[in-house]
Design a protein around this motif. Sequence first.
Motif, PDB file in Angstrom:
ATOM      1  N   GLY A   1       0.784  -1.228   0.000  1.00 17.66           N
ATOM      2  CA  GLY A   1       0.000   0.000   0.000  1.00 17.66           C
ATOM      3  C   GLY A   1       0.815   1.276   0.000  1.00 17.66           C
ATOM      4  O   GLY A   1       0.275   2.367   0.241  1.00 17.66           O
TER       5      GLY A   1
ATOM      6  N   ALA B   1       3.866   1.692  -4.730  1.00 16.49           N
ATOM      7  CA  ALA B   1       3.213   0.417  -5.046  1.00 16.49           C
ATOM      8  C   ALA B   1       1.829   0.635  -5.642  1.00 16.49           C
ATOM      9  O   ALA B   1       1.347  -0.199  -6.419  1.00 16.49           O
ATOM     10  CB  ALA B   1       3.118  -0.448  -3.801  1.00 16.49           C
ATOM     11  N   LEU B   2       1.191   1.752  -5.287  1.00 14.98           N
ATOM     12  CA  LEU B   2      -0.151   2.053  -5.790  1.00 14.98           C
ATOM     13  C   LEU B   2      -0.129   3.087  -6.924  1.00 14.98           C
ATOM     14  O   LEU B   2      -1.171   3.598  -7.308  1.00 14.98           O
ATOM     15  CB  LEU B   2      -1.031   2.577  -4.641  1.00 14.98           C
TER      16      LEU B   2
ATOM     17  N   SER C   1       0.218   4.821 -10.689  1.00 13.01           N
ATOM     18  CA  SER C   1      -0.392   4.498 -11.983  1.00 13.01           C
ATOM     19  C   SER C   1       0.528   4.941 -13.109  1.00 13.01           C
ATOM     20  O   SER C   1       1.471   5.719 -12.904  1.00 13.01           O
ATOM     21  CB  SER C   1      -1.744   5.199 -12.122  1.00 13.01           C
TER      22      SER C   1
ATOM     23  N   GLY D   1       1.126  -4.500  -8.502  1.00 15.64           N
ATOM     24  CA  GLY D   1       0.261  -3.422  -8.953  1.00 15.64           C
ATOM     25  C   GLY D   1       0.516  -3.111 -10.413  1.00 15.64           C
ATOM     26  O   GLY D   1       0.622  -4.011 -11.256  1.00 15.64           O
ATOM     27  N   ASN D   2       0.658  -1.828 -10.716  1.00 17.12           N
ATOM     28  CA  ASN D   2       0.932  -1.395 -12.080  1.00 17.12           C
ATOM     29  C   ASN D   2       2.419  -1.315 -12.402  1.00 17.12           C
ATOM     30  O   ASN D   2       2.792  -0.988 -13.532  1.00 17.12           O
ATOM     31  CB  ASN D   2       0.306  -0.002 -12.317  1.00 17.12           C
TER      32      ASN D   2
END
Length: 339
Positions: A107, A111-112, A114, A141-142
């Motif tokens: 989190g 890591a989150l 885009s 993630g992305n």
Amino acid sequence: MKVVTFGELMLRLEPEGFYRFVQVDRLTATFGGAEANVAVSLANFGLDSCYVTKLPEHEIGQSAYNFLRRFGVNTQYIVRGGERLGIYFNERGASQRPSKCIYDRAGSAIALSSRDDFDWRKIFENCDWFHITGITMALGGNLPEICLEACSIAREMGVKISCDINYRTKLWSKEKAREVMEKIAPYVDVCISNEEDAKNVFGIEADDTDVENGKLNKNGYKSVAKKLSTKYGFKKVAVTLRTSINANQNKWSALYYDGNDYYFSSEYDMMIVDRLGGGDSFSAGLIYCILKNETPQRTVEFASAASCLKHSIEGDFNMVSLEEVERLAHGDASGRIQR
């Protein structure tokens, strides 16, 4: 010369000295992370070293941002946002007790992140080199797609790319690592590995080697480098070679394959102060010498010397000068006082 690195900057928390987690009621706090470690080394060597990440806008994120600026790293491409900074807890080993690293990264802002967070065409303007590691892609993630897009644009814009495999068992499986890294591999000019990574991720290993029992067949890594180059198209391959006698004493050297021939560095017998960032300091030395068009032998000697010195320095960052690295690379390993 402009170099860009991309990854996660973390808060590093650890007991003082060689205390164990269960013994203490306080932890010291600094910052670190593989790609940031490379960025700091290259800034120390006088390059325009640009670090790309995503940091929260709160005070801890700002402290991390300020920490990088202290060491001359170009922070103009750092994105602000997200709720938290990744953390890792480090307990230093001693003698036959190994060090322990515990991650708390789920989190985190990076890591989150885009794909829209990073304008790679702007970031790579007038850029000579882009460096990433498998650690960033392992965060999930992305990030695998973000790294792939970054490498694609870097290649299109004529930027050389290096990738340190940097496999971490606590972050992803060998199968997932291979799946992701094989997509990145076609874009990579220089592959950097340690004595285990090529085996763990790509299934390529040296004969007659037992890493856990401290037995390395250095010549066996020639075939590892050659196979990596042949299978994935890497123009150059570097392999760091660590013989671990115990947590405090290691032997350290490296192999460099330039696509034509093999070059081994001197071997150092190290008494370790802090081994974290050792591989990153090697990567930085390698990148610096390749950009400066140094000879292959000089390149591997410089990179290995830089890394050897890092093992003597507290914290993630390799706080050494070009002069200090040069002195060791040219054979002055006595450690005698200078006055």
